[in-house]
Design an enzyme around this catalytic site. Structure first.
Site, mmCIF file in Angstrom:
data_model
loop_
_atom_site.group_PDB
_atom_site.id
_atom_site.type_symbol
_atom_site.label_atom_id
_atom_site.label_comp_id
_atom_site.label_asym_id
_atom_site.label_seq_id
_atom_site.Cartn_x
_atom_site.Cartn_y
_atom_site.Cartn_z
ATOM 1 N N LYS A 94 -3.041 -4.865 13.011
ATOM 2 C CA LYS A 94 -4.503 -4.912 12.902
ATOM 3 C C LYS A 94 -4.971 -6.156 13.653
ATOM 4 C CE LYS A 94 -7.228 -3.606 9.471
ATOM 5 N NZ LYS A 94 -7.947 -2.375 9.865
HETATM 6 N N1 PMP Z 1 -6.558 3.230 11.778
HETATM 7 C C1 PMP Z 1 -7.364 2.196 12.066
HETATM 8 C C2 PMP Z 1 -7.697 1.913 13.499
HETATM 9 C C3 PMP Z 1 -7.889 1.398 11.032
HETATM 10 O O1 PMP Z 1 -8.693 0.364 11.319
HETATM 11 C C4 PMP Z 1 -7.568 1.717 9.690
HETATM 12 C C5 PMP Z 1 -8.130 0.879 8.577
HETATM 13 N N2 PMP Z 1 -7.310 -0.225 8.308
HETATM 14 C C6 PMP Z 1 -6.714 2.803 9.441
HETATM 15 C C7 PMP Z 1 -6.229 3.539 10.511
HETATM 16 C C8 PMP Z 1 -6.304 3.137 8.048
HETATM 17 O O2 PMP Z 1 -5.441 2.158 7.537
HETATM 18 P P1 PMP Z 1 -5.339 1.835 6.003
HETATM 19 O O3 PMP Z 1 -5.146 3.125 5.285
HETATM 20 O O4 PMP Z 1 -4.163 0.939 5.892
HETATM 21 O O5 PMP Z 1 -6.615 1.179 5.602
#
Ligand code: PMP
Length: 292
Positions: A153
């Site tokens: 991220k």
């Molecule tokens: N893809 C992206 C680009 C995101 O920003 C997120 C949010 N964090 C997700 C997928 C989903 O991830 P998570 O379930 O860990 O929040």
């Protein structure tokens, strides 16, 4: 009513080990992160005062920083403790939590070897992320795994997400459907995608974009319900034959997709059931922890 700006609110933000009044939690304009995107973050949701999958999120924050070549000066246990303290200090129960780590201002230039890492954690009340979600094809594709640390991220990866989301919003859609570098379905700008066909769920293999914590949780919930889950490459044309499509994410939770460009989809019973299971799991956790 316009939402309160995020730099002008009451409350406390945890910054490098101390709580500072919300409005004073600022960084210098010559911070490396601001110029070169040397920043990583998390998006978390607390239910009943406790973040769902807190340790997974804190671990991912540390890993994201490592993928940009810097070490967060706190271990996972300390980040967990700071996160819980931030929620408590702000008197929050159901809220969104935003930890962020970035390189400071000791150097300005592509090289950042001497930049000190900083960490902040903020939390605020936040409702549903999507309502009546309609997607359109994104103007940018996800980068190939050999062009960026695609499973982190890292703030820099969101530049193409903001551009794609703005382009979608300008056309009246809620978000953009991003393809991967080979033209297969990837994800939206902030959530992973599932396609339902009968009793089988199909979702793209998460080897070229974020393997969401919610995605993995929903796969387990689906399997516990007896649905087959197939992780594979999905061509965008295949989406037309889906019975249901939904997205998953910490912010999005389980959200049905109502349309992709000219295609419409119903909110089916599989999406409904998994959305309820996810809600029960996240709420159940807070009940269990309240009792502990
Ligand atoms: N893809 C992206 C680009 C995101 O920003 C997120 C949010 N964090 C997700 C997928 C989903 O991830 P998570 O379930 O860990 O929040």
């Amino acid at each position: 009513m316009a939402p309160l700006p995020y730099d002008d609110r009451d409350g406390w933000i945890w910054l490098d080990g101390d709580f500072v009044p919300w409005r004073q939690a600022s960084v210098h304009v010559l911070s490396h992160a601001l110029h070169y995107a040397s920043s990583v973050f998390e998006g978390e949701r607390a239910y009943g005062g406790e973040v769902f999958k807190l340790t997974e999120h804190s671990e991912r924050l540390v890993k994201s920083a490592a993928s940009l070549g810097f070490d967060i000066p706190y271990d996972v246990a300390a980040i967990n403790a700071a996160t819980r303290a931030t929620i408590a200090k702000n008197g929050l129960s159901d809220c969104y939590v935003r930890p962020v780590a970035w390189r400071g201002a000791e150097m300005i230039g592509v090289s950042a070897q001497a930049c000190r890492p900083h960490v902040a954690i903020a939390a605020w009340e936040w409702g549903a992320y999507y309502s009546d979600l309609r997607l359109t094809r994104a103007i940018y594709d996800r980068p190939a795994p050999n062009t960026a640390p695609v499973q982190s991220k890292a703030a820099g990866l969101y530049m193409i997400c903001t551009l794609s989301k703005h382009a979608a919003e300008a056309k009246g859609f809620g978000d953009a459907l991003m393809l991967d570098y080979e033209g297969y379905v990837a994800e939206t700008t902030g959530a992973n995608l599932f396609m339902v066909k009968g009793d089988t769920l199909h979702t793209p293999i998460a080897d070229r974009f974020l393997d969401g914590i919610t995605r993995r949780t929903v796969i387990e919930l689906a399997q516990a319900r007896g649905y087959e889950v197939v992780e594979r490459r999905i061509r965008p044309e295949e989406l037309a034959s889906a019975d249901e499509i939904f997205v998953t994410g910490t912010a999005a939770e389980v959200t049905p997709v109502r349309a992709i460009d000219e295609l419409s989809f119903k909110i089916g019973h599989v999406t409904q059931r998994l959305s309820e299971d996810y809600a029960a799991l996240t709420r159940g956790q807070s009940r269990a922890e309240a009792a502990a």
